[in-house]
Write a protein that holds these residues in place. Structure first.
Motif, PDB file in Angstrom:
ATOM      1  N   SER A   1      -0.315  57.665  17.621  1.00 37.08           N
ATOM      2  CA  SER A   1       0.928  57.949  18.347  1.00 37.08           C
ATOM      3  C   SER A   1       2.125  57.949  17.417  1.00 37.08           C
ATOM      4  CB  SER A   1       1.155  56.919  19.456  1.00 37.08           C
ATOM      5  OG  SER A   1       0.179  57.053  20.474  1.00 37.08           O
ATOM      6  N   SER A   2       3.049  58.842  17.721  1.00 30.96           N
ATOM      7  CA  SER A   2       4.319  58.935  17.016  1.00 30.96           C
ATOM      8  C   SER A   2       5.395  58.218  17.821  1.00 30.96           C
ATOM      9  CB  SER A   2       4.704  60.406  16.836  1.00 30.96           C
ATOM     10  OG  SER A   2       6.072  60.552  16.524  1.00 30.96           O
ATOM     11  N   THR A   3       6.249  57.477  17.133  1.00 31.03           N
ATOM     12  CA  THR A   3       7.334  56.788  17.821  1.00 31.03           C
ATOM     13  C   THR A   3       8.343  57.766  18.416  1.00 31.03           C
ATOM     14  OG1 THR A   3       8.522  56.571  15.725  1.00 31.03           O
ATOM     15  CG2 THR A   3       7.108  54.733  16.384  1.00 31.03           C
TER      16      THR A   3
ATOM     17  N   VAL B   1      -4.868  63.149  19.213  1.00 36.63           N
ATOM     18  CA  VAL B   1      -6.185  62.799  18.697  1.00 36.63           C
ATOM     19  C   VAL B   1      -6.187  63.154  17.216  1.00 36.63           C
ATOM     20  CG1 VAL B   1      -8.668  63.238  18.804  1.00 36.63           C
ATOM     21  CG2 VAL B   1      -7.320  63.224  20.914  1.00 36.63           C
ATOM     22  N   ALA B   2      -6.412  62.168  16.364  1.00 36.33           N
ATOM     23  CA  ALA B   2      -6.406  62.397  14.924  1.00 36.33           C
ATOM     24  C   ALA B   2      -7.787  62.073  14.352  1.00 36.33           C
ATOM     25  CB  ALA B   2      -5.345  61.550  14.238  1.00 36.33           C
ATOM     26  N   VAL B   3      -8.280  62.954  13.466  1.00 34.24           N
ATOM     27  CA  VAL B   3      -9.614  62.826  12.885  1.00 34.24           C
ATOM     28  C   VAL B   3      -9.484  62.546  11.391  1.00 34.24           C
ATOM     29  CG1 VAL B   3     -11.783  64.030  12.417  1.00 34.24           C
ATOM     30  CG2 VAL B   3     -10.616  64.348  14.614  1.00 34.24           C
TER      31      VAL B   3
ATOM     32  N   LEU C   1     -10.247  57.570   2.229  1.00 32.44           N
ATOM     33  CA  LEU C   1     -10.064  57.958   3.621  1.00 32.44           C
ATOM     34  C   LEU C   1      -8.880  58.911   3.726  1.00 32.44           C
ATOM     35  CD1 LEU C   1     -11.219  57.385   6.446  1.00 32.44           C
ATOM     36  CD2 LEU C   1      -9.675  55.427   6.597  1.00 32.44           C
ATOM     37  N   VAL C   2      -9.111  60.088   4.331  1.00 34.22           N
ATOM     38  CA  VAL C   2      -8.063  61.105   4.433  1.00 34.22           C
ATOM     39  C   VAL C   2      -8.023  61.664   5.846  1.00 34.22           C
ATOM     40  CG1 VAL C   2      -8.254  61.758   2.000  1.00 34.22           C
ATOM     41  CG2 VAL C   2      -9.623  62.972   3.712  1.00 34.22           C
ATOM     42  N   GLU C   3      -6.868  62.185   6.245  1.00 30.34           N
ATOM     43  CA  GLU C   3      -6.745  62.871   7.529  1.00 30.34           C
ATOM     44  C   GLU C   3      -7.320  64.274   7.410  1.00 30.34           C
ATOM     45  OE1 GLU C   3      -3.365  64.715  10.505  1.00 30.34           O
ATOM     46  OE2 GLU C   3      -2.811  62.972   9.264  1.00 30.34           O
ATOM     47  N   LEU C   4      -8.130  64.670   8.406  1.00 26.02           N
ATOM     48  CA  LEU C   4      -8.764  65.981   8.397  1.00 26.02           C
ATOM     49  C   LEU C   4      -8.173  66.936   9.431  1.00 26.02           C
ATOM     50  CD1 LEU C   4     -12.509  64.880   8.057  1.00 26.02           C
ATOM     51  CD2 LEU C   4     -10.939  65.580   6.236  1.00 26.02           C
ATOM     52  N   GLY C   5      -7.608  66.423  10.490  1.00 23.81           N
ATOM     53  CA  GLY C   5      -7.053  67.284  11.523  1.00 23.81           C
ATOM     54  C   GLY C   5      -6.586  66.467  12.705  1.00 23.81           C
ATOM     55  N   ALA C   6      -5.760  67.080  13.557  1.00 27.14           N
ATOM     56  CA  ALA C   6      -5.230  66.369  14.722  1.00 27.14           C
ATOM     57  C   ALA C   6      -4.788  67.373  15.773  1.00 27.14           C
ATOM     58  CB  ALA C   6      -4.054  65.479  14.321  1.00 27.14           C
TER      59      ALA C   6
ATOM     60  N   HIS D   1     -11.491  71.261   9.360  1.00 29.09           N
ATOM     61  CA  HIS D   1     -10.138  71.281   8.799  1.00 29.09           C
ATOM     62  C   HIS D   1      -9.044  71.107   9.850  1.00 29.09           C
ATOM     63  CE1 HIS D   1     -11.977  72.694   5.083  1.00 29.09           C
ATOM     64  NE2 HIS D   1     -12.603  73.607   5.799  1.00 29.09           N
ATOM     65  N   SER D   2      -9.343  71.374  11.115  1.00 32.98           N
ATOM     66  CA  SER D   2      -8.299  71.309  12.135  1.00 32.98           C
ATOM     67  C   SER D   2      -8.930  71.092  13.509  1.00 32.98           C
ATOM     68  CB  SER D   2      -7.470  72.599  12.146  1.00 32.98           C
ATOM     69  OG  SER D   2      -8.285  73.714  12.488  1.00 32.98           O
ATOM     70  N   MET D   3      -8.098  70.613  14.433  1.00 33.95           N
ATOM     71  CA  MET D   3      -8.486  70.449  15.831  1.00 33.95           C
ATOM     72  C   MET D   3      -7.858  71.574  16.646  1.00 33.95           C
ATOM     73  SD  MET D   3     -10.281  67.555  16.128  1.00 33.95           S
ATOM     74  CE  MET D   3     -10.075  66.964  17.804  1.00 33.95           C
ATOM     75  N   GLN D   4      -8.627  72.089  17.612  1.00 27.74           N
ATOM     76  CA  GLN D   4      -8.135  73.166  18.452  1.00 27.74           C
ATOM     77  C   GLN D   4      -8.492  72.868  19.900  1.00 27.74           C
ATOM     78  OE1 GLN D   4      -6.428  76.021  17.472  1.00 27.74           O
ATOM     79  NE2 GLN D   4      -6.192  76.521  19.629  1.00 27.74           N
ATOM     80  N   VAL D   5      -7.495  72.802  20.783  1.00 28.20           N
ATOM     81  CA  VAL D   5      -7.744  72.609  22.211  1.00 28.20           C
ATOM     82  C   VAL D   5      -8.196  73.939  22.809  1.00 28.20           C
ATOM     83  CG1 VAL D   5      -6.708  72.037  24.440  1.00 28.20           C
ATOM     84  CG2 VAL D   5      -6.100  70.710  22.404  1.00 28.20           C
ATOM     85  N   VAL D   6      -9.392  73.937  23.422  1.00 29.11           N
ATOM     86  CA  VAL D   6      -9.986  75.178  23.909  1.00 29.11           C
ATOM     87  C   VAL D   6     -10.092  75.240  25.434  1.00 29.11           C
ATOM     88  CG1 VAL D   6     -11.268  75.568  21.772  1.00 29.11           C
ATOM     89  CG2 VAL D   6     -12.340  74.251  23.609  1.00 29.11           C
TER      90      VAL D   6
END
Length: 272
Positions: A104-106, A112-114, A122-127, A174-179
């Motif tokens: 969450s952002s203030t 949802v972050a992956v 540890l690295v962020e891959l997508g959100a 590489h990214s998240m996509q709402v389908v």
């Protein structure tokens, strides 16, 4: 068919291993792949939303690797993990474990972050996109191959306390996509630590898993399919009181049964 009672409330007990230095109510997620464990660390009160019952959230995510090494991803002060336990899954089928979190952002609310491990870091891959305003949260409902295509997707309910929207997101490495998305659902009671108000099962026997979760008022159990990339209600089961305890699934496609506990203290069993 809905039947009442006959089941001990002990079946809803959470199996939780606490992490030293982790959230007071956080649990360790265990895996058998390249990531053997994951948990939230660096408790902070910088985001006082308290959607999970208190003002403490996590400022970092820590994982233990198969090698025994540990690595930590620390968020900037504008972000927290508004969650209790990470989720481990190989979303894209590449043999490497992804860690699925609620971040969450203030300023902009939840997403949802992956995350994943690359060269033992540890690295962020997508959100998914942030909801768009502070104090707006989402809760993961399930991770499974809801589309029947061989990879895993993440189902979640955005704003489950104010007319929640069920969404399905894919991950391509590489990214998240709402389908897919549909309004009218919930999988959390405000201020509760219980996040497990949904269950996965092949409800209609077509060989692809479906999802059971409450409607927006939590007084109906909605059985939904994502087949074909759209959300379709297979059945809606009226309940005598709002869902308050985990939704559990038992059996197989020939005889699927769901069990849950209600706010009035009743335990219900639902089956065809």
């Amino acid at each position: 068919m809905v039947s009442l009672g006959g089941t001990s409330a002990s079946i809803f007990a959470e199996q939780c291993r606490r992490a030293p230095g982790g959230l007071p109510d956080g649990c360790i997620a265990s895996g058998s792949g390249d990531v053997r464990a994951a948990w939230y660390t660096s408790p902070t009160d910088r985001y006082r939303h308290a959607i999970l019952g208190d003002a403490l959230e996590a400022g970092a995510l820590t994982v233990q690797l198969a090698s025994g090494a540990q690595t930590t991803f620390t968020l900037p002060d504008s972000l927290v993990f508004e969650d209790r336990t990470p989720r481990l899954a190989d979303l894209d089928g590449d043999g490497r474990t992804e860690i699925v979190t609620i971040r969450s952002s203030t300023r902009s609310g939840g997403s949802v972050a992956v995350y994943g491990v690359r060269r033992e870091t540890l690295v962020e891959l997508g959100a998914t996109p942030f909801i768009g305003r502070p104090n707006r949260w989402l809760n993961v409902a399930g991770i499974a191959d809801f589309l029947g295509r061989g990879d895993l997707q993440v189902a979640f309910v955005e704003t489950p306390h104010i007319g929640g929207t069920l969404k399905l997101a894919t991950f391509d490495g590489h990214s998240m996509q709402v389908v897919a998305r549909q309004n009218g659902f919930s999988n959390h009671e405000i201020r509760s630590r219980e996040q497990r108000l949904a269950a996965i099962a092949d409800i209609d026997g077509d060989g692809t898993v479906d999802l059971a979760l409450p409607d927006a008022r939590r007084t109906n159990l909605e059985l939904v399919s994502f087949a074909g990339g759209r959300i379709e209600t297979l059945a809606s089961v009226a309940l005598p009181s709002p869902v308050a305890l985990p939704v559990l699934s038992e059996g197989n496609r020939q005889r699927v049964r769901f069990v849950t506990g209600l706010a009035n203290g009743q335990i219900v069993s639902i089956q065809r």
